[in-house]
Design an enzyme around this catalytic site. Structure first.
Site, short mmCIF file in Angstrom:
data_model
loop_
_atom_site.label_atom_id
_atom_site.label_comp_id
_atom_site.label_asym_id
_atom_site.label_seq_id
_atom_site.Cartn_x
_atom_site.Cartn_y
_atom_site.Cartn_z
N THR A 88 0.87 -1.26 -0.08
CA THR A 88 -0.15 0.18 -0.02
C THR A 88 0.84 1.16 0.04
O THR A 88 1.87 1.36 0.56
CB THR A 88 -0.92 -0.01 1.16
OG1 THR A 88 -1.49 1.36 1.12
CG2 THR A 88 -0.32 -0.12 2.46
N HIS A 90 -0.28 3.92 0.87
CA HIS A 90 -0.74 4.74 2.38
C HIS A 90 -0.50 3.85 3.48
O HIS A 90 -1.11 4.21 4.61
CB HIS A 90 -2.15 5.03 2.26
CG HIS A 90 -3.15 3.96 2.10
ND1 HIS A 90 -3.72 3.49 0.88
CD2 HIS A 90 -4.11 3.45 2.82
CE1 HIS A 90 -4.62 2.84 0.86
NE2 HIS A 90 -4.76 2.61 2.06
N1 INI Z 1 -5.26 -2.92 6.38
C1 INI Z 1 -4.39 -3.53 7.10
O1 INI Z 1 -4.85 -3.88 8.37
N2 INI Z 1 -3.09 -3.58 6.55
C2 INI Z 1 -2.79 -3.21 5.45
O2 INI Z 1 -1.58 -3.40 5.06
C3 INI Z 1 -3.61 -2.58 4.61
N3 INI Z 1 -3.36 -1.97 3.43
O3 INI Z 1 -2.07 -2.45 2.91
O4 INI Z 1 -4.08 -1.05 2.88
C4 INI Z 1 -4.96 -2.12 5.25
N4 INI Z 1 -5.92 -1.33 4.57
C5 INI Z 1 -7.08 -1.48 4.86
C6 INI Z 1 -7.73 -0.40 5.90
O5 INI Z 1 -7.20 -0.90 7.02
C7 INI Z 1 -9.16 -0.30 6.01
O6 INI Z 1 -9.84 -1.50 6.30
C8 INI Z 1 -9.59 0.34 4.59
O7 INI Z 1 -8.98 1.42 4.30
C9 INI Z 1 -11.22 0.93 4.93
O8 INI Z 1 -11.37 1.51 6.03
#
Ligand code: INI
Length: 156
Positions: A88, A90
């Protein structure tokens, strides 16, 4: 006169523990959850005193932790997740948000919360910290939760 020293015991008997676990990177977080449950059981926490809350991703962990903390039922919480840089752009935002969010819950509720969230560059690095053997971050976090719950009792 000897200094007074306080350390929380690792006796989990009678402690009520809430676990919040993110599904994102499930292959990792399932290992963290298994490690945490193993640690709780080995230290005397019984199944009936454990609540497990599943959330979609790390970003959602603080929301559930705050609700559990607000219930006023738990002696400690364990937050589990895996934020992996390779997957990601972000990464930094999510990692920062879960860290800050959990910190706020600790401060607002004066409740011990163990931070069992892996932040790694690769999935392989995360899996290394979520396996059945030594070094499972979920296991370590659950032991920390017990120690801090007991320390909290001593500190009053
Ligand atoms: N959520 C994670 O727990 N780990 C990650 O590495 C990740 N990445 O890679 O994006 C991730 N994204 C989802 C985020 O936590 C939320 O669930 C999503 O943005 C919806 O609010």
């Amino acid at each position: 006169m000897a200094a007074r020293e306080l350390t929380g015991s690792l006796d989990g008997k009678g402690l009520r523990v809430g676990i919040v676990v993110a599904r994102f990177n499930r292959s990792v977080t399932e290992g963290l959850l298994a490690g945490a449950l193993d640690a709780l059981e080995r230290h005397g926490v019984v199944d009936e005193d454990i609540a497990i809350v599943h959330v979609p991703g790390a970003f959602e962990v603080p929301f559930a932790a705050r609700r559990l903390a607000g219930a006023g039922v738990y002696d400690a919480l364990v937050c589990l997740g895996a934020v992996i840089r390779g997957e990601t752009p972000h990464f930094e935002y999510i990692a920062a948000e879960i860290t800050r969010g959990i910190g706020r819950v600790v401060a607002d509720h004066r409740l011990p919360i163990a931070f069992g969230v892996l932040t790694t560059d690769t999935i392989e690095q995360a899996l290394e910290r979520a396996g059945a053997g030594h070094g499972n971050k979920g296991y370590e976090s659950a032991v920390t939760a017990i120690e801090m719950a007991q320390l909290g009792r001593l500190l009053g």
